[in-house]
Design a protein around this motif. Structure first.
Motif, PDB file in Angstrom:
ATOM      1  N   ILE A 231       0.848  -1.203   0.000  1.00  0.00           N
ATOM      2  CA  ILE A 231       0.000   0.000   0.000  1.00  0.00           C
ATOM      3  C   ILE A 231       0.883   1.253   0.000  1.00  0.00           C
ATOM      4  CG2 ILE A 231      -1.891   1.248   1.144  1.00  0.00           C
ATOM      5  CD1 ILE A 231      -2.690  -1.374   2.458  1.00  0.00           C
ATOM      6  N   ILE A 232       1.941   1.232   0.820  1.00  0.00           N
ATOM      7  CA  ILE A 232       2.845   2.394   0.877  1.00  0.00           C
ATOM      8  C   ILE A 232       3.385   2.716  -0.517  1.00  0.00           C
ATOM      9  CG2 ILE A 232       5.101   3.179   1.735  1.00  0.00           C
ATOM     10  CD1 ILE A 232       4.421   1.659   4.376  1.00  0.00           C
ATOM     11  N   LYS A 233       3.827   1.674  -1.217  1.00  0.00           N
ATOM     12  CA  LYS A 233       4.394   1.898  -2.559  1.00  0.00           C
ATOM     13  C   LYS A 233       3.381   2.538  -3.499  1.00  0.00           C
ATOM     14  CE  LYS A 233       7.797  -1.770  -2.436  1.00  0.00           C
ATOM     15  NZ  LYS A 233       7.832  -3.220  -2.607  1.00  0.00           N
ATOM     16  N   GLN A 234       2.116   2.198  -3.315  1.00  0.00           N
ATOM     17  CA  GLN A 234       1.101   2.742  -4.224  1.00  0.00           C
ATOM     18  C   GLN A 234       0.691   4.180  -3.895  1.00  0.00           C
ATOM     19  OE1 GLN A 234      -2.091  -0.230  -5.289  1.00  0.00           O
ATOM     20  NE2 GLN A 234      -0.914  -1.544  -3.928  1.00  0.00           N
ATOM     21  N   VAL A 235       0.808   4.551  -2.635  1.00  0.00           N
ATOM     22  CA  VAL A 235       0.325   5.898  -2.291  1.00  0.00           C
ATOM     23  C   VAL A 235       1.451   6.926  -2.107  1.00  0.00           C
ATOM     24  CG1 VAL A 235      -1.814   5.047  -1.246  1.00  0.00           C
ATOM     25  CG2 VAL A 235       0.178   5.446   0.215  1.00  0.00           C
ATOM     26  N   ALA A 236       2.693   6.447  -2.004  1.00  0.00           N
ATOM     27  CA  ALA A 236       3.799   7.393  -1.800  1.00  0.00           C
ATOM     28  C   ALA A 236       4.377   7.802  -3.143  1.00  0.00           C
ATOM     29  CB  ALA A 236       4.882   6.743  -0.953  1.00  0.00           C
ATOM     30  N   THR A 237       4.890   9.020  -3.236  1.00  0.00           N
ATOM     31  CA  THR A 237       5.505   9.434  -4.495  1.00  0.00           C
ATOM     32  C   THR A 237       6.906   8.832  -4.636  1.00  0.00           C
ATOM     33  OG1 THR A 237       5.912  11.477  -3.295  1.00  0.00           O
ATOM     34  CG2 THR A 237       4.298  11.566  -5.086  1.00  0.00           C
ATOM     35  N   ARG A 238       7.605   8.772  -3.498  1.00  0.00           N
ATOM     36  CA  ARG A 238       8.928   8.132  -3.497  1.00  0.00           C
ATOM     37  C   ARG A 238       9.011   7.231  -2.284  1.00  0.00           C
ATOM     38  NH1 ARG A 238      13.247  12.240  -2.988  1.00  0.00           N
ATOM     39  NH2 ARG A 238      11.566  13.756  -3.113  1.00  0.00           N
ATOM     40  N   THR A 239       9.655   6.089  -2.411  1.00  0.00           N
ATOM     41  CA  THR A 239       9.781   5.232  -1.225  1.00  0.00           C
ATOM     42  C   THR A 239      11.235   4.847  -0.991  1.00  0.00           C
ATOM     43  OG1 THR A 239       9.236   3.362  -2.606  1.00  0.00           O
ATOM     44  CG2 THR A 239       7.484   4.186  -1.184  1.00  0.00           C
ATOM     45  N   LYS A 240      11.555   4.703   0.296  1.00  0.00           N
ATOM     46  CA  LYS A 240      12.896   4.260   0.669  1.00  0.00           C
ATOM     47  C   LYS A 240      12.863   2.743   0.822  1.00  0.00           C
ATOM     48  CE  LYS A 240      12.655   6.711   4.274  1.00  0.00           C
ATOM     49  NZ  LYS A 240      12.652   7.413   5.526  1.00  0.00           N
ATOM     50  N   ASP A 241      14.026   2.196   1.101  1.00  0.00           N
ATOM     51  CA  ASP A 241      14.098   0.767   1.385  1.00  0.00           C
ATOM     52  C   ASP A 241      13.344   0.505   2.699  1.00  0.00           C
ATOM     53  OD1 ASP A 241      14.761  -1.856   1.552  1.00  0.00           O
ATOM     54  OD2 ASP A 241      16.744  -1.474   2.410  1.00  0.00           O
ATOM     55  N   MET A 242      12.382  -0.410   2.637  1.00  0.00           N
ATOM     56  CA  MET A 242      11.556  -0.619   3.832  1.00  0.00           C
ATOM     57  C   MET A 242      11.866  -1.935   4.524  1.00  0.00           C
ATOM     58  SD  MET A 242       7.836   0.740   2.589  1.00  0.00           S
ATOM     59  CE  MET A 242       7.887   0.258   0.883  1.00  0.00           C
TER      60      MET A 242
END
Ligand SMILES: Nc1ncnc2c1ncn2[C@@H]1O[C@H](COP(=O)(O)OP(=O)(O)O)[C@@H](O)[C@H]1O
Ligand SMILES: [Mg+2]
Length: 375
Positions: A231-242
Motif C-alpha cells: 500500500i505504501i508503494k502505491q500511495v507514496a511518491t517516493r519510497t525508501k528501502d523498507m
C-alpha cells in the motif's frame, strides 16, 4: 459451533473426491484421503468443546480450517470440470471431462492438498496433538496458490455481464458518503466480487473523488508487512528501502502518508477479522470521505470492519446473463459470439447446471464449448 462451516466444507471435499474418476492406481490413496477427512470431521466435533481451554487444539483446528478452505477453493476452480463428469451421456462433454489433461490438472492441485492433509495428520499423531509446525511442503503449496490467485486492479474484463446495478450502487456509496466507511462486497468464491471491485476501483467518478487509491490482495496467507509495504508503494511518491522497518514503523509510515488525503484502499479477498485488525491501525478513520473497500466470503468480516455499513451481497447471475456470459466466453472465434443452433440445447443445460455462478460458467461451459468448436 464455530466449526460447523469447516465440517460442511470437509464433507463437500469428500463428496467431490468420490465423484472424480481417478486413474486406478491413485484410487486407494484417494480412499485413504476420504477416510482421513471423515476422521477429521469427527475430531472437529469434539474439538469444538475443548477449544476454549487448549491452545494446541485451537491451533490444530485452525490448520484444518485453512486446509478446508483451500480445498474448497480448489473445488470452486474445478467446479465446471467436475460438473461436466455428470454429462456422461453427452459424448463430447464426457470425452472432454475425461481427457487426461483435465484429470492431470485436478490431480496436481489435489496433490498439494493431499500433502497438507497428511502433514496435519502426521504432525498431530492421529490427533494426539503436539505443537503445530509450519510444514515446508505446506508452505510451498501455499505460496504457489497465492501466486495463482493474486489480483491486481488492472486488466479489466470486457465480457462482464449484468453487474451495472451493483457497480452503480457501490460507486455511489464510495463517493457520496462523507464519513469514513469500510464497505464490503460479500459472496461465495467465484461469484464475481473481485471483478465487481475492479470495475468500481477504476470507475471515473471514483478516480476523481479520491486523492489516492491502492489495491491489495490479502488472501488467507497474507503477511501484514507485505500488505503494508504494497500500500505504501502505491500511495507514496517516493519510497525508501523498507526491508529493515518494523511492522509498527510501516504502520505509522502508512498512517502518515494517508493522513490529510482522501484515500481509497481495496482489501481484496480478506478472510478473517484478525487479518482486518492487523491492518486497521494503519488507516486514519477521520477526514472526509475516506473509504476501505473489502471483498470477502465472510459476512462477519464485513460487519467487524464496519458495523454501520451494510455488506453489499452479490447475487447469482440470471439465466439470461449466464447465457450471455457462456456465449461470450465460448464463441470467441465468431464475431457476433452467437451460439450455433446445434449447441443451444446443451448450452442451456450447462447454464442451468452452473446455477448462475460465473466461475463455473467460464470454466466448464467455456472450455467444453471451445473443445466442441475445435472438432
Ligand atoms: N458478472 C460477470 N460477468 C462476466 N464474468 C464474470 C462476472 N463475475 C465474475 N466473472 C468471472 O468469473 C470468474 C470469478 O470471478 P471473481 O471476481 O474472481 O470471483 P470472486 O472474487 O467472487 O471469487 C472470473 O474469471 C471473472 O472474470
Ligand atoms: Mg476474488
Amino acid at each position: 459451533m464455530a466449526e460447523a462451516a469447516v465440517i460442511f466444507v470437509l464433507e463437500r471435499v469428500a463428496d467431490v473426491l468420490a465423484e472424480i474418476h481417478f486413474p486406478k492406481d491413485v484410487r486407494p490413496e484417494i480412499q485413504r484421503l476420504r477416510d482421513e477427512l471423515k476422521r477429521m470431521q469427527c475430531f472437529l466435533k469434539d474439538a469444538d468443546a475443548k477449544q476454549e481451554s487448549d491452545l494446541q487444539v485451537r491451533n490444530w483446528v485452525s490448520d484444518v480450517r485453512n486446509l478446508a478452505y483451500d480445498a474448497e477453493d480448489l473445488i470452486d476452480t474445478h467446479i465446471l470440470k467436475i460438473e461436466s463428469f455428470k454429462y456422461k451421456k453427452r459424448n463430447f462433454l464426457y470425452r472432454y471431462a475425461s481427457t487426461l489433461k483435465a484429470r492431470t490438472k485436478i490431480g496436481k492441485d489435489l496433490a498439494a492438498i493431499r500433502t497438507r492433509i497428511s502433514d496435519i495428520a502426521i504432525s498431530h499423531e492421529a490427533y494426539g496433538i503436539r505443537s503445530i509446525g509450519d510444514g515446508t511442503s505446506h508452505a510451498i503449496a501455499n505460496e504457489r496458490l497465492l501466486k495463482l490467485r493474486r489480483t491486481t486492479p488492472r486488466g479489466q474484463d470486457k465480457d462482464i455481464v449484468g453487474l451495472e446495478e451493483d457497480i452503480a450502487t457501490l460507486v455511489a456509496r464510495l463517493v457520496l458518503e462523507d464519513q469514513w466507511r469500510a464497505i464490503s462486497i460479500v459472496g461465495m468464491g467465484g461469484i464475481g466480487k473481485t471483478t465487481c471491485a475492479k470495475e468500481v476501483y477504476n470507475h471515473g467518478d471514483v478516480q476523481t473523488f479520491f486523492d489516492c487509491r491502492a489495491w491489495v490482495y490479502v488472501s488467507q496467507q497474507f503477511r501484514t508487512r507485505d500488505i503494508l509495504q504494497s500500500i505504501i508503494k502505491q500511495v507514496a511518491t517516493r519510497t525508501k528501502d523498507m526491508t529493515k522497518l518494523l511492522e509498527e514503523e510501516l504502520e505509522e509510515m502508512l498512517y502518515k502518508l494517508l493522513q490529510g488525503r482522501r484515500y481509497l484502499v481495496v482489501l481484496d479477498d480478506i478472510w478473517s477479522t484478525t487479518a482486518f485488525d492487523s491492518l486497521a491501525k494503519a488507516f486514519p478513520s477521520d477526514g472526509s470521505g475516506n473509504k476501505l473497500l473489502l471483498t470477502t466470503r465472510n459476512n462477519n468480516v464485513a460487519l467487524h470492519a464496519d458495523a454501520q455499513s451494510l455488506p453489499h451481497e452479490l447475487r447469482f447471475r440470471s439465466q439470461e446473463d449466464s447465457w450471455k456470459l457462456l456465449c461470450r466466453k465460448a464463441f470467441t472465434e465468431s464475431i457476433d459470439r452467437v451460439c450455433p443452433p446445434q449447441l443451444e440445447e446443451i448450452g442451456q443445460e450447462i447454464v442451468v447446471k452452473c446455477s448462475g455462478l460465473p466461475l463455473a460458467i467460464i470454466v466448464v461451459g467455456g472450455d467444453a464449448f471451445k473443445e466442441k468448436m475445435a472438432e
